[in-house]
Design a protein around this motif. Structure first.
Motif, short mmCIF file in Angstrom:
data_model
loop_
_atom_site.label_atom_id
_atom_site.label_comp_id
_atom_site.label_asym_id
_atom_site.label_seq_id
_atom_site.Cartn_x
_atom_site.Cartn_y
_atom_site.Cartn_z
N GLY A 128 -5.10 0.67 -5.00
CA GLY A 128 -6.07 0.91 -5.98
C GLY A 128 -6.33 2.32 -6.14
N ASP A 129 -7.24 2.38 -6.88
CA ASP A 129 -7.90 3.67 -7.19
C ASP A 129 -9.34 3.82 -6.93
N THR A 130 -9.87 3.25 -6.05
CA THR A 130 -11.47 3.26 -5.87
C THR A 130 -11.46 3.30 -4.04
N CYS A 131 -12.73 3.68 -3.59
CA CYS A 131 -12.91 3.42 -2.41
C CYS A 131 -14.26 2.79 -2.48
N PRO A 132 -13.94 1.42 -2.33
CA PRO A 132 -15.34 0.47 -2.33
C PRO A 132 -16.39 0.82 -1.23
N ALA A 133 -15.97 1.43 -0.19
CA ALA A 133 -16.72 1.59 1.04
C ALA A 133 -17.80 2.71 0.62
#
Length: 315
Positions: A128-133
């Motif tokens: 993906g292209d995000t860091c949900p943390a």
């Protein structure tokens, strides 16, 4: 799954069939359960040449890639010459894990971020292209922010091997210093080896004569297998002052890190005075905490203090 009987055959299998090397399997099994890998696997159990510790004439040591963590912790050569490495191995995870997990597997494992390990989420680590943390649950994440991903590197052995200036040997390719094995700015990978590259062992340079070393980790009761912060320290003395200092920290950044500002403040300080305040105060300047990782700033300072005191107090 293939089970080659020589290192060359194992390397060829990885290059020709792809997949992953598997020894202890403690991380591979976990990743398979999380649907983050499905093989194929190249089993390394039959490669006796990848296991064991060899002390060389120049005082350096070579640890085979599939040597278990328990063997590293108990080996008399490592305990005498690289005590902080043996102590790190002895404190890692649980006795059951240490009995089967390997030193190379520990170096090359994937991070433990709950978002990466949950197939319902997408992140840099899973394509993906995000860091949900960053916006979600990150109380165990990095306090030294190196890049887009904030999952701390999980390898305890990497911290100790970084402190000892170790190098990873490969079946096909030039050796890689542990310092170059990780890139905290790369959010997509937990190490820099290419798929198909096989580690054959870890080389430890001869220790500095008369040095002392210590390891200390801070854990939470519910996650005792994984440290919140851990530190390895090496100290050399000359004329009553610290002449050389190495301070490495783990679980605080995307990669294991050397605390170079702390090291600079230590060199030249009197051994009998204990850790200088300037060295300990410099820890805060290295940190860039997220909203939920501010507690790690003081925890890192306290862990550095404890490890330094242990190393300094040794005769």
């Amino acid at each position: 799954m293939t089970a080659p009987t020589t290192v060359n055959a194992a390397a060829q299998a990885l290059h020709s069939h792809g997949g992953q090397p598997r020894a202890g399997g403690t991380d591979v099994v976990s990743l398979a359960r999380a649907r983050r890998t499905n093989g194929p696997y190249v089993d390394l159990h039959r490669l006796a040449e990848l296991r064991g510790v060899t002390l060389r004439a120049d005082g350096s040591a070579l640890v085979g890639a599939t040597t278990t963590i328990a063997e590293v912790a108990a080996d008399p050569t490592l305990r005498a010459s690289y005590p902080a490495l043996a102590a790190t191995a002895g404190a890692l995870a649980t006795p059951q894990v240490r009995a089967v997990a390997t030193i190379a597997g520990n170096l090359l494992q994937r991070n433990r971020c709950v978002y990466y390990r949950n197939p319902a989420f997408s992140c840099f680590q899973s394509g993906g292209d995000t860091c949900p943390a960053r916006e979600g649950d990150h109380q165990h994440a990095a306090v030294i922010d190196q890049g887009p991903c904030v999952a701390p590197h999980p390898s305890s052995m990497a911290v100790a091997l970084l402190a000892y200036g170790a190098t990873v040997h490969l079946a096909d390719g030039d050796p890689v210093p542990v310092a170059d094995l990780y890139d905290g700015a790369d959010p997509t990978r937990d190490h820099q080896l290419d798929p198909g590259q096989l580690s054959t062992g870890i080389e430890l340079p001869a220790p500095t004569p008369g040095e002392t070393a210590a390891h200390h980790r801070a854990t939470g009761r519910s996650r005792a297998e994984w440290p919140l912060v851990e530190v390895v320290v090496r100290i050399a003395r000359s004329g009553g002052v610290i002449s050389e200092a190495v301070v490495a920290a783990g679980a605080v950044a995307r990669s294991p890190v050397r605390l170079t500002e702390v090291e600079r403040e230590l060199v030249g300080s009197p051994v009998t005075a204990g850790p200088p305040a300037a060295a300990l105060d410099s820890v805060a300047g290295l940190c860039s905490p997220l909203p939920e990782t501010g507690y790690k700033v003081e925890l890192l300072r306290a862990t550095v203090t404890e490890a330094l005191e242990r190393a300094i107090d040794q005769p």
